[in-house]
Design an enzyme around this catalytic site. Sequence first.
Site, PDB file in Angstrom:
ATOM      1  CD  GLU A 175      -2.707   1.238   2.513  1.00 24.12           C
ATOM      2  OE1 GLU A 175      -2.684   0.313   3.340  1.00 24.12           O
ATOM      3  OE2 GLU A 175      -3.391   2.265   2.637  1.00 24.12           O
ATOM      4  NE  ARG A 223       3.810  -7.483  10.566  1.00 21.34           N
ATOM      5  CZ  ARG A 223       3.224  -6.692   9.673  1.00 21.34           C
ATOM      6  NH1 ARG A 223       2.155  -7.086   9.056  1.00 21.34           N
ATOM      7  NH2 ARG A 223       3.716  -5.500   9.415  1.00 21.34           N
ATOM      8  CE  LYS A 281       3.176   0.286   4.764  1.00 23.33           C
ATOM      9  NZ  LYS A 281       2.613  -0.058   3.462  1.00 23.33           N
TER      10      LYS A 281
END
Length: 554
Positions: free
Chosen positions: A35, A261, A271
Amino acid sequence: MTDTEKKPLNFIEKIIEDDLASGKITQLHTRFPPEPNGYLHIGHAKSICLNFGLAKKYGGTCNLRFDDTNPAKEEIEYVESIKEDVKWLGFEWHGDIRYTSDYFDQLYDWAIYLIKEGKAYVCDLNADEIREYRGNLKQAGKESPYRNRSVEENLKLFEKMRAGEFAEGACSLRVKIDMAHPNMQMRDPVIYRIKHTDHHQTGDKWCIYPSYDYAHGQGDAIEGITHSICTLEFVEHRPLYDWFIQNLPVPHTPHQYEFSRLNVNYSVTSKRKLKQLVDENIVSGWDDPRMPTISGMRRRGFTPKSIRDFVDSTGVTKVDGVVDVSQLEFAVREDLNTNAPRAMCVIHPLKVTLTNYPADKVEEMSAPLHPQREELGTRTLPFTQTLYIDKADFQESANKKFKRLVLNKRVRLRNAYIIEADEAIKDENGNIIEVKAHIIEDTVGKNPQDGIKAKGVIHWVSATQNVDCDVHLYDRLFTDKAPDAGGKDFMESINPDSLKIVTGCKAEVNLAEPRTDIPYQFEREGYFFADSKSDGKRVFNRTIGLRDTWASRS
Ligand code: ATP
Ligand code: MG
């Protein structure tokens, strides 16, 4: 482990090999779907290496797709940085860059399809009410009073949503699945929201935007993705992913697989949190060399290979964990030890005058660019009457452990003569400002004839022929091993000493135009990389020290 050595397959590779063997797929097709709402970090590097790496390994292809369904937080700056990072890591995407927004028309048509099938409805509950109606893990949800609107009414209302006739939050489009479903994701999730915001790709064309869950799998289906690989937090979303694929006339049937992850200690990989560090000026930007971003690591001097090797060493599993940052640092040292050219730079200069060396003499000393790799060639170092050594490398008296320069003792100057110190000159405060010494003749590359050897070797540069520079010494950005664990405020464990700037350093002349593709090993000091943003000034970022000193500190 090198690429050619046989490694056991990870669980995703096993699935792919089975699918290829059974004929379920003929060619692997993966995608990396960031994204564009921030710069990529070390965690994304793992996803990049995995998706692009699998495609490479199995002769398939990997798309780069910007998952741009939320115009409010996304920017073109992020799109550009992400492209650069993927390329820099050594990967090439298949064909054109894709944007989920390329599929907005198709997604809209499929939403209408779902309405016509009686599987989607416009709901006037607001976000809070939707949450309330959803129930919880112990309690079934309640059906929305708008759930049984007619197909005609839904078509009309959805068209009005699209035409901008409603305010944000006034209504949304939801799919009709099951309000009592044990998986909360299946309780009539919202697939379109109203957002009167322009989009970086589609401008003002849309004021309704699809949800991630609705857009993602359909993007995969449109692109013919075979294995849609994501992180474990999406396990719960998989039934919904499959529901869309089963209930829409999609051209392909992708499958979602989840892996854990990558988290690294002493850092944050989100982020949103990294953006806070930038916005609150804790760091100089997304590419500050202390940031765990790909651009920060690049500016600091980490190499693509070291990041790929590190990611590889962490494995692909379904168990969440935290990797020690020293594992990353190890990969960086390994690569740089093999590949970084050597150079000398005196960080805290102390002048040495060689009283038996002519003032006008310059000798060209030859030094290897890499002590173990002759093929890399040599460099030349001017040797002159006055030199600089590091302040820490001289003492008036010292015990035997101090293998550097001491009054009336000898030391070898790297790639040059053995010298012996005769006198320390001090200023009025007693600080040593200069050392008088003499060379031992005929000791370049040889031991002295009188048999009195030098105990140590120190680095130096000519005091008359050198280049000025600053060095930036970095330390971990956080003092806490787990800065954001258990809801802790990561801003409270910022390391106040994460950057030390040293000015007035003296480097060998060969660094006048330093290489910009790889750091140098400043002998005895560490690995240093020419900063890409220091206009006018010569600045070297310390990529990493020669040894892991953190372990002995804590
Ligand atoms: P962040 O929490 O930092 O915003 P994200 O998951 O929201 O990360 P995306 O841009 O959606 O960021 O991620 C793109 C891809 O990278 C996704 O497939 C995601 O699963 C993967 N990814 C993100 N963070 C990690 C991580 N720490 N380890 C491995 N893969 C990751
Ligand atoms: Mg995300």
